[in-house]
Structures are given as structure tokens and as C-alpha cells.
Design a protein around this motif. Structure first.
Motif, mmCIF file in Angstrom:
data_model
loop_
_atom_site.group_PDB
_atom_site.id
_atom_site.type_symbol
_atom_site.label_atom_id
_atom_site.label_comp_id
_atom_site.label_asym_id
_atom_site.label_seq_id
_atom_site.Cartn_x
_atom_site.Cartn_y
_atom_site.Cartn_z
ATOM 1 N N ALA A 32 3.173 3.273 3.675
ATOM 2 C CA ALA A 32 2.184 2.531 4.469
ATOM 3 C C ALA A 32 2.845 1.776 5.617
ATOM 4 C CB ALA A 32 1.423 1.561 3.570
ATOM 5 N N ASN A 51 0.803 -1.226 0.000
ATOM 6 C CA ASN A 51 0.000 0.000 0.000
ATOM 7 C C ASN A 51 0.836 1.278 0.000
ATOM 8 O OD1 ASN A 51 -2.434 -1.421 0.023
ATOM 9 N ND2 ASN A 51 -2.308 -1.691 2.256
ATOM 10 N N CYS A 52 2.164 1.132 -0.034
ATOM 11 C CA CYS A 52 3.003 2.327 -0.090
ATOM 12 C C CYS A 52 2.749 3.040 -1.419
ATOM 13 C CB CYS A 52 4.492 1.958 0.011
ATOM 14 S SG CYS A 52 4.964 1.335 1.633
ATOM 15 N N ARG A 53 2.881 4.373 -1.392
ATOM 16 C CA ARG A 53 2.577 5.128 -2.607
ATOM 17 C C ARG A 53 3.532 4.738 -3.738
ATOM 18 N NH1 ARG A 53 2.649 11.309 -1.758
ATOM 19 N NH2 ARG A 53 1.001 10.708 -0.287
#
Ligand SMILES: Nc1nc2c(ncn2[C@@H]2O[C@H](COP(=O)(O)OP(=O)(O)OP(=O)(O)O)[C@@H](O)[C@H]2O)c(=O)[nH]1
Ligand SMILES: [Zn+2]
Length: 372
Positions: A312, A297-299
Motif C-alpha cells: 500500500a 493496508n499492505c498485504r
């Protein structure tokens, strides 16, 4: 070739209802070598192997000549727990004619500059990761062991010293609760035992059935020897040691690695393991699915989880959803596995190259002298 099935089963030979090996490749190997019979490797020596074909046997066999070549990859030579086919000779020790494909292989990276793998045990059904439920309790070590021992066997976490842990006071063992929850989520069995107490150790019975092979790993003082002795019960003296005659006819007691238990299972005793280095073949994602799910979910796809916006992982650590120590260990182990994988790839390329080179040299010699 006929052989004593019951004796073989007592040291882990697994068969189906008809008495045939479970593994199709093993059945084929037996058919391909009609004069041969199975035996299990209990010790590895520079010049050959000690094998067993019954709980109370241990005898030397000659290995295949190619295994003696210094450049032959160590992990492809038989190791403790391997099944081999041997042929009896009239004049010399029996000779190994085949190594049966491994159903599982517990390995680690060997120390040293050159990439090398070390077989801890082969054809193991279950790995007991032994860990004391005392001041020595270390979730990070459990994570490392789990990452390394998955090679086809089922890991079971055996928490010893449950009698000392203060069962009614979970805070006596910091982090134990969180770790147990994490293991449960991964579907890994955990059993807390008093390794000294036979009644308590019956909790491990599901993994000790006939024909099963177990290996114990864990740091020094975790209780491996204590557990082994309790599992052996009264047999301890008879089966834990073998008496061998040396050249002068004296009896010496030697250590043995394949220990049959009265339950019909077979225990592989490994020498103490100070350090567990990855081989590069480990599956980090399998062991840290929770961490990788958060990181997804990290950008940024290549987020290093350091100072990137929209990370995230950092958010999950701040909110308490992810344990920062587990995450740090994930990063450390990932790096170790990646480093080992690079070395492994390098060695494979080197081997391929030397094969090509070897062929080219042979061809040149052939052209020049008309022979190889
Ligand atoms: N009370 C209690 N003591 C235990 C238990 N398991 C192990 N111990 C004690 O812990 C100490 C270390 O146990 P060992 O069995 O020698 O540990 P090990 O894993 O074999 O250690 P190495 O041989 O160094 O690899 C011994 O004094 C044991 O008696 C347990 O479940 N309860
Ligand atoms: Zn991130």
C-alpha cells in the motif's frame, strides 16, 4: 523555609493560585526538605552546578556525591532547566539536596560508541523549532526535530525569514506548502515571522506567558540568536549576559543559559546543535501516523515496502497520496530509533547484570570474611 516567590517565578517556577508548585511531587519534595529552597540549574560543571534563584543571580552549589560517580547515568544528573532543592551552609556553597522530577525533558543521543543520552533542556513548556523560510528550508530536518523534541513539551514550528520568502510566491520555497499542510494535520502550531521585527514576533506571544519556559532549537543560521535578541528587546544587554568576578577580581562576561523575558517567560539558550541523534525513546508512530496508517493496508504485515506484492505504501507514493521523501525519512528515522533502542536495552541489561554481580561478590566476601 521561606523564599522569594516572585523571583523564582521570573525564572520559570510555576505555581497555582495559592502560591504552591503546580506539581504535587514538587510540593512533597519541599515538605520532605523543610530547610531547603528551590533553585534552577543554569550551568553544569564537572565539579558542581551554577544555579539561579532570581533573574539576576548565578551562584555555585555543591552536587550530591553520587552524581560525581563516573558511571552515574548522565541523564539522571541535573541539567540546564532542572529545578533542584538547595540548603544553605554556613561555611561552604549551598548544597543540592534533591532533584525535582522533570515535567519535561528534551534529550538527544550523544555521539560516540557507548550509548549515552544528553539532556538538552529540562522543564520546558514549549520547544520552538526554528527554521528559515529560505533556501535552507528543509522538511526532513523539521521531521527529525519534531521526533526528538517531543519529550513532554509542545513543539511549535517557527519559520523565520518570512520577510524574505516572497509571501505572494509560494513556489519560492519548494515543499513549504505541503509541509505546512502536513503539520496542520498533525495539529502542530506553525508561525511565520520576521525574526528581526518585534511586531512580527508578537505572533509567538501565546507561548511566552509568565512562568513559561521555552527552548529554541534549529540548525545554524536559522535565526535563533536573532529571535532571542528580538524577544529580549531592550533588556538584551542587561539580561543576555552576566558579569562575574573571577579570582583576581576582574569582571568577565559569561554566557548564561536561563534568560528571563519581559513577558515573564524564561528562555533556555542551548549551545548550537550540529546533529540530533535519537535516544531510542522517541515515538515514531506519533510523528508519522499518516505513513503508518497507509502501511497498515499492505498485504503482508511485515512488508518492507520494497518489492512485495500488494504494498500500500508504494501504491500511495505512486498515486501521490504519500510523499516519497517523507516516507524515506520515516524509514531512516525508524531505523535510527530502533538502533538506539537496541543499544539502550543493552545498557539496561548490562546495568542490571552488574548490580546482580555486585551483590554476588559482596555476598561471597561476606561469607568469607564475615563482613562486606
Ligand atoms: N531578513 C531576515 N533575516 C533573518 C531572519 N532571521 C534571521 N535572519 C538572518 O539570518 C542570519 C542567521 O541568523 P542567526 O540568528 O545568527 O542564526 P542562528 O540560528 O542563531 O545561528 P547559530 O548561532 O549558528 O546557531 C543572520 O544574518 C540574521 O540576520 C528573519 O526573520 N528575516
Ligand atoms: Zn508495503
Amino acid at each position: 523555609m521561606t523564599f522569594d516567590l516572585a523571583s523564582l517565578q521570573a525564572i520559570g517556577w510555576a505555581v497555582d493560585d495559592t502560591g504552591q508548585p503546580i506539581d504535587a511531587s514538587w510540593r512533597e519534595a519541599l515538605q520532605a526538605h523543610p530547610q531547603a529552597r528551590p533553585a534552577r540549574v543554569s550551568e553544569q560543571h564537572r565539579s558542581g552546578y551554577i544555579v539561579a534563584d532570581a533573574p539576576d543571580t548565578a551562584f555555585p552549589v555543591e552536587s550530591l556525591p553520587e552524581w560525581q560517580r563516573p558511571r552515574f547515568p548522565a541523564e539522571q544528573r541535573p541539567g540546564v532547566g532542572d529545578w533542584v532543592l538547595i540548603e544553605d551552609l554556613d561555611t561552604a556553597p549551598p548544597r543540592i539536596v534533591a532533584l525535582l522530577p522533570r515535567r519535561s525533558a528534551i534529550k538527544r543521543g550523544a555521539a560516540g560508541d557507548h550509548y549515552r543520552q544528553q539532556l538538552i533542556a529540562a522543564n520546558v513548556d514549549t520547544v520552538f523549532v526554528v527554521c528559515g523560510l529560505d533556501a535552507d528550508f528543509n522538511p526532513r530536518r523539521i521531521e527529525r526535530y519534531l521526533l526528538l523534541v517531543r519529550g513532554g513539551a509542545e513543539p511549535v514550528i517557527v519559520l523565520t525569514k518570512a520577510d524574505q520568502a516572497g509571501a505572494d510566491d509560494p513556489s519560492a520555497v519548494p515543499e513549504a506548502e505541503a509541509t505546512l499542510a502536513e503539520l496542520a494535520e498533525q495539529g502542530i502550531a506553525v508561525r511565520a515571522v520576521n525574526a528581526k521585527d518585534p511586531a512580527s514576533v508578537t505572533a509567538l506571544a501565546p507561548w511566552l506567558g509568565p512562568g513559561r519556559t521555552i527552548v529554541l532549537v534549529g540548525s545554524s543560521g536559522a535565526g535563533k540568536s536573532t529571535l532571542t535578541n528580538t524577544l529580549l528587546g531592550e533588556q538584551r544587554m542587561r539580561t543576555g549576559e552576566v558579569r562575574e568576578s573571577d579570582a583576581r577580581g576582574r569582571h568577565t562576561t559569561t554566557h548564561r543559559a536561563l534568560i528571563p523575558l519581559s513577558s515573564g517567560a524564561c528562555l533556555i539558550d542551548t549551545p548550537g546543535m550540529r546533529e540530533l541523534k535519537p535516544t531510542g525513546e522517541e515515538d515514531v508512530a506519533e510523528n508519522f501516523a499518516d505513513v503508518e496508517a497507509v502501511a497498515a493496508n499492505c498485504r503482508f504485515r511485515d512488508c518492507a515496502h520494497a518489492k512485495e506484492p500488494g504494498c500500500a505504501v508504494r501504491a500511495a507514493i505512486e498515486s501521490g497520496e504519500l510523499d516519497s521523501r517523507r516516507f524515506a525519512n520515516y524509514m531512516k528515522l525508524s531505523e535510527e530509533v530502533a538502533g538506539a533502542a537496541d543499544k539502550l536495552a543493552g545498557r539496561r541489561a548490562e546495568n542490571a547484570e552488574s548490580k546482580v554481580l555486585g551483590k554476588a561478590v559482596n555476598k561471597r566476601l561476606q561469607d568469607k570474611y564475615g563482613r562486606r
